[in-house]
Design a protein around this motif. Structure first.
Motif, mmCIF file in Angstrom:
data_model
loop_
_atom_site.group_PDB
_atom_site.id
_atom_site.type_symbol
_atom_site.label_atom_id
_atom_site.label_comp_id
_atom_site.label_asym_id
_atom_site.label_seq_id
_atom_site.Cartn_x
_atom_site.Cartn_y
_atom_site.Cartn_z
ATOM 1 N N VAL A 129 0.829 -1.205 0.000
ATOM 2 C CA VAL A 129 0.000 0.000 0.000
ATOM 3 C C VAL A 129 0.864 1.256 0.000
ATOM 4 O O VAL A 129 1.588 1.526 0.944
ATOM 5 N N THR A 134 -1.713 -0.158 -4.858
ATOM 6 C CA THR A 134 -2.432 -0.921 -3.837
ATOM 7 C C THR A 134 -2.615 -2.309 -4.408
ATOM 8 O O THR A 134 -3.382 -2.492 -5.354
ATOM 9 N N GLU A 149 -6.143 -5.880 -6.478
ATOM 10 C CA GLU A 149 -5.538 -4.552 -6.552
ATOM 11 C C GLU A 149 -6.610 -3.489 -6.662
ATOM 12 O O GLU A 149 -7.791 -3.796 -6.811
ATOM 13 N N THR A 150 -6.181 -2.243 -6.605
ATOM 14 C CA THR A 150 -7.156 -1.172 -6.736
ATOM 15 C C THR A 150 -7.607 -1.075 -8.184
ATOM 16 O O THR A 150 -6.816 -1.266 -9.104
ATOM 17 N N GLY A 154 -4.429 4.518 -6.036
ATOM 18 C CA GLY A 154 -3.779 3.911 -4.888
ATOM 19 C C GLY A 154 -4.335 4.495 -3.592
ATOM 20 O O GLY A 154 -4.831 5.628 -3.576
ATOM 21 N N VAL A 155 -4.260 3.723 -2.503
ATOM 22 C CA VAL A 155 -4.855 4.192 -1.244
ATOM 23 C C VAL A 155 -4.142 5.446 -0.713
ATOM 24 O O VAL A 155 -4.779 6.374 -0.203
ATOM 25 N N LEU A 231 -9.042 -3.100 2.867
ATOM 26 C CA LEU A 231 -7.744 -3.706 2.543
ATOM 27 C C LEU A 231 -7.480 -4.968 3.362
ATOM 28 O O LEU A 231 -6.958 -5.956 2.852
#
Ligand code: ATP
Ligand code: FE2
Length: 320
Positions: A129, A134, A149-150, A154-155, A231
């Motif tokens: 992360v 992510t 994955e995202t 990304g987070v 997550l």
């Protein structure tokens, strides 16, 4: 064997020196934009400007000279092209000048390998992360396979964007973490998880509409609770599916105590192992590139060039 690793994929210019699996030094400088997000050209300029002094201080803390370096390792990507060019060209220059080999490293695999080194977990599920990435990863058939994955940002990127809406300068993660401790009300944000994939853009839109209406602390608290739960839920699914009994959380966002606490609790509930990484090694750093270079030492000559879209799962892993 001394390896000097260079990291420059985004905002951080980092240099680490390792002797085998011993980390001798890890120096860095992070570009902080005065306003807004990263302007690629400015970050690259920062990296060129800072390179000599960061290299010098890494050598000094390791107690070695440039002549003693046996191999150079550079982060090839993924990342911002102009930033990558800075690190790669500095590495190639040093390798030519000192007539020593150079190896190209995938940045994401750097985050994974430093996590394995620090925890001692051999075959974990990895929750990676950071700002741009992510991913939920595990080792399979000579690759780090991405199980989830995202589907959008990304987070870390989400945290930084929400931070900007709240007037928090980049990188916003640490300040959001601090504010979240004052949270009292849990606001129900969109919770989007599909199998092992997650999606964050709906949350960004949702937050836009409640800024100025809800307390900052409650926004930060609810944001953290929602995205970290997503997550950890996806990681747990990957652990169950792949039959893995340990979890590593790595990447810049892995500095967050609440995320680590959730990871620890989930692992305890299923009898799995968890160990949080030291903050020194969660964010972008040169030591992870040097150490991964060490692992890849026998890969033979690779073409060294910036690879902005270098995916984790395209690299064949021959050292495991
Ligand atoms: P990558 O190329 O791996 O995506 P990156 O360029 O995003 O890396 P990292 O240093 O790995 O760089 O991660 C930076 C991110 O970590 C930023 O988005 C930042 O807000 C976030 N971050 C840093 N500290 C914390 C924290 N305590 N809590 C949450 N997020 C954090
Ligand atoms: Fe990173």
């Amino acid at each position: 064997m001394y390896i000097l690793g260079i990291e420059s994929t985004a905002h951080t210019f980092g240099v680490g020196i390792t002797d085998g699996n011993r980390i001798l030094s890890n120096e860095r400088d992070t570009f902080m934009p005065k306003k807004g997000g990263i302007v690629p050209r400015e970050a690259a300029k920062h990296h060129y400007r800072k390179a000599p002094e960061i290299i010098k201080s890494a050598l000094e803390s390791a107690g070695i000279s440039l002549q003693q370096v046996d191999m150079f390792a550079v982060s090839q990507g993924p990342g911002i092209l102009s930033c990558l060019k800075a690190g790669v060209s500095v590495g190639v220059f040093l390798s030519r000048k000192y007539k020593k080999p150079i190896i190209g490293v995938n940045h994401c695999i750097g985050h994974i390998e430093i996590g394995r080194l620090m925890t001692g977990f051999n075959d974990p599920v990895i929750l990676y992360v950071s700002g741009g990435n992510t991913q939920i990863i595990t080792y399979l058939n000579k690759r780090y396979a991405v199980f989830g994955e995202t589907q959008d940002i990304g987070v870390g990127n989400l945290l930084d964007r929400v931070g900007r809406m709240l007037g928090i300068p980049f990188p916003a993660g640490p300040e959001i973490e601090r504010l979240s401790n004052g949270g009292r009300e849990y606001i129900r944000f969109p919770y989007t998880i599909k199998g092992m994939d997650v999606s964050f853009s709906g949350i960004e839109t949702y937050v836009k509409n409640i800024i100025g209406i809800k307390r900052r602390e409650d926004v930060c608290f609810s944001l953290q609770e929602t995205v970290f739960s997503m997550l950890i839920e996806a990681s747990e699914r990957a652990m169950a599916y792949c039959g893995k009994t340990s979890l590593i959380i790595t990447g810049g966002v892995a500095a967050n105590s609440r995320l680590n606490e959730m990871g620890k609790r989930m692992c305890a509930q299923r009898g799995a192992e968890f160990r949080a990484l030291d903050k020194e090694y969660t964010g972008d750093n040169g030591a992870m590139i040097a150490y991964t270079g060490y692992l890849m030492m026998n890969e033979g000559k690779t073409e060294i060039r910036p690879r902005p879209r270098f995916r984790t799962d395209v690299v064949e892993i021959n050292y495991r």
